[in-house]
Design an enzyme around this catalytic site. Structure first.
Site, PDB file in Angstrom:
ATOM      1  N   LYS A  87       0.857  -1.188   0.000  1.00 36.23           N
ATOM      2  CA  LYS A  87       0.000   0.000   0.000  1.00 36.23           C
ATOM      3  C   LYS A  87       0.892   1.236   0.000  1.00 36.23           C
ATOM      4  CE  LYS A  87      -4.207   1.761   2.186  1.00 36.23           C
ATOM      5  NZ  LYS A  87      -5.236   1.494   3.225  1.00 36.23           N
TER       6      LYS A  87
ATOM      7  N   ASP B   6     -14.986   0.418   9.544  1.00 38.59           N
ATOM      8  CA  ASP B   6     -15.238   0.531   8.102  1.00 38.59           C
ATOM      9  C   ASP B   6     -15.565  -0.845   7.524  1.00 38.59           C
ATOM     10  OD1 ASP B   6     -15.525   2.009   5.791  1.00 38.59           O
ATOM     11  OD2 ASP B   6     -13.416   1.949   5.254  1.00 38.59           O
TER      12      ASP B   6
END
Length: 554
Positions: free
Chosen positions: A152, A287
């Site tokens: 990432k 989330d």
């Protein structure tokens, strides 16, 4: 004061709002209100134009305004106590997807951050991203030892864009609170501050890695949830390397059925995982939408397992928050609205002086219609939202972590009922809440709290008599005076007297506990005439604990 760059950005925002037929928002601002008449003479308003519904236009405008405004819309979608239902529903559809930046640039960032060419770290680094979002994008890679990983990478230049747009948002929020009565009530500066905090957290991939590691540690022994491992030596603030998982997206119901996954088990497992995070660990994934939930394919000897990704938005709950949720949910299940109102008043969640009967009536009015159906059809997320909306009218300020929890709960319920329409979230959640209450509020909680706090009490106990004597002398000498202009001064005097009695009892009780601790510390050196220390330790300790409990009672 608006900076020069922010002024141009403000003009660009107004242009986008006008393009979507949201002129009234521009001319309702304090800056343009004196020239509101221009709304009626602008050429594009002379002819009737066909527009999409208001909520849809607002969503499309946020998408055109860029990633920071998309994040703002996503955050606002959790504030259903502030927004109209149609706008909140539309904002919930916002997707954090933006075009990827070049893979070669991602490779350069990885090499700069890790200090080595990617060829020395990976046997393969795929420059085509797996996913791209506003803050970062994800690439697939393979380590030298053959492990498949994801890399990432924070988007280059995003910090400058975020700081510019957040600065403008802070300015607009302050103006709204300064010139608008509704703005003062809704407190948009708090919303922008929460957005600022969320974005800054997401920019720090070390924080996200720490979140993932904590959640993995919490569920290390779980057979239900799997959290991918972080490769810490290859993780920095701008780059995170993590184990790559493979599974079926939870939204692919046909794929789950084809793989032989029990959908009822999966729906109930999702609820249990969420409430375990909330009440056992006080740390939850905020989330948990379908794009972040996968299921491992069942194999011989390997049952299916829920797998989570994307740990940028996590929240912790205080014991105060946990008690708020557990006690209110249990009171709701018993339809004891009076108890719900009393909890809010007694705990100071609503301002002092709030009438319990009025608050209970308001809660009953908005929540009773929900219970006119089977329990398994009642949404805990909607129930919590109704409570937030009612409490807000009575002056309660809802904490951001509770709002995120409510949003996550709605997501979990939505996914669960898509998998298994007969899902009874209460049957799964109630045992976890009742267990938490027994652990924290009952006798077991008292014993646990005493065991945890005893070292601190013993450390401070020697100075307690001196402090009490000093306080009494100051009151006697008139250096402390209690003044009251209310008609309840007599009641106040009684309460002061009762408080004094409790202090005396707590001192005596503490002294007994101190004696027990000293005798226990003597171990085998206690006088023979006492017949050994254990019975005396229990005797003094029991008396001391009893006096302390009595001093804390009503």
């Amino acid at each position: 004061m608006v900076r020069f760059g922010e002024l141009f950005r403000l003009l660009a925002i107004q242009r986008i709002l006008i393009r979507h037929g949201l002129d009234e928002i521009v001319f309702a601002t304090h800056l343009f209100r004196p020239v509101r008449f221009l709304l009626y003479i602008l050429p594009w308003n002379w002819f009737g134009r066909t527009y999409a519904p208001r909520a849809q236009r607002l969503r499309m405008a946020l998408e055109d305004l860029g990633p920071v405004f998309v994040k703002l819309g996503q955050l606002l979608s959790t504030r259903r106590d502030m927004l109209p239902e149609d706008v909140a529903d539309e904002f919930a559809k916002l997707q954090d997807r933006v075009p990827p930046f070049p893979g070669a640039e991602a490779r350069r960032i990885v090499e700069r951050e890790l200090g080595h060419p990617t060829s020395e770290i990976f046997t393969d680094f795929n420059e085509t991203p797996l996913a791209s979002a506003s803050v970062a994008q994800v690439h697939a890679a393979t380590l030298k030892d053959g492990r498949n990983m994801i890399v990432k990478v924070v988007r280059p230049g995003i910090v400058k864009i975020i700081q510019r747009d957040l600065g403008l948002m802070h300015f607009l929020a302050r103006q709204a609170e300064r010139y608008s009565e509704d703005g003062r009530k809704l407190r948009p500066t708090n919303v922008v501050s929460e957005l600022h905090k969320t974005l800054m957290n997401e920019l720090d991939l070390m924080r996200e890695a720490a979140n993932a590691s904590q959640l993995r540690r919490n569920f290390e022994q779980s057979e239900t949830l799997y959290v991918p491992a972080v490769e810490w030596p290859l993780t920095t603030e701008n780059v995170m390397v993590m184990e790559r998982i493979s599974g079926i997206p939870v939204s692919d119901i046909a794929g789950l059925r084809a793989a032989g996954v029990d959908l009822k088990w999966l729906a109930e497992a999702g609820v249990e995982i969420f409430f375990t995070q909330v009440f056992r660990d006080s740390f939850f994934h905020a989330d948990m939408h379908p794009g972040n939930i996968f299921v491992r394919r069942p194999e011989p000897g390997k049952p299916p397992r829920v797998m989570l990704v994307d740990f940028g938005i996590m929240r912790s709950l205080s014991e105060f928050d946990q008690r708020y949720l557990a006690e209110n949910f249990l009171a709701f299940l018993n339809r004891d609205y009076q108890r719900v109102a009393q909890l809010h008043v007694e705990s100071g969640w609503v301002p002092a002086g709030t009438r319990v009967d009025e608050f209970a009536f308001a809660i009953r009015t908005v929540c009773e219609p929900l219970f006119d159906r089977p329990l398994h059809e009642i949404s805990s997320g909607v129930l919590l939202l109704r409570l937030f909306q009612t409490a807000r009218h009575f002056g309660m300020e809802i904490m951001p972590q509770l709002l995120l929890l409510q949003k996550t709960l709605v997501n979990i319920e939505g996914v669960g009922r898509q998998l298994y329409p007969e899902l009874d979230i209460w049957r799964t959640a109630r045992p976890l809440m009742e267990h938490w209450m027994k652990e924290r509020v009952g006798l077991r909680g008292l014993i646990k709290g005493t065991r945890e706090n005893l070292p601190r009490w013993l450390d401070r106990l020697p100075e307690l008599p001196t402090r009490v004597i000093d306080l009494i002398e100051r009151v006697r000498d008139g250096r402390i005076q209690v003044k009251s202009k209310s008609e309840d001064s007599e009641k106040l005097r009684r309460e002061v007297h009762e408080t004094g009695q409790r202090i005396v009892l707590s001192i005596i009780g503490s002294a007994f506990i101190l004696c027990a601790a000293i005798i226990y510390g003597l171990d085998g050196y206690s006088p023979a005439m006492l017949g050994g220390a254990p019975w005396l330790t229990w005797f003094f300790g029991s008396i001391g604990l009893g006096l302390l409990v009595f001093s804390l009672g009503d």
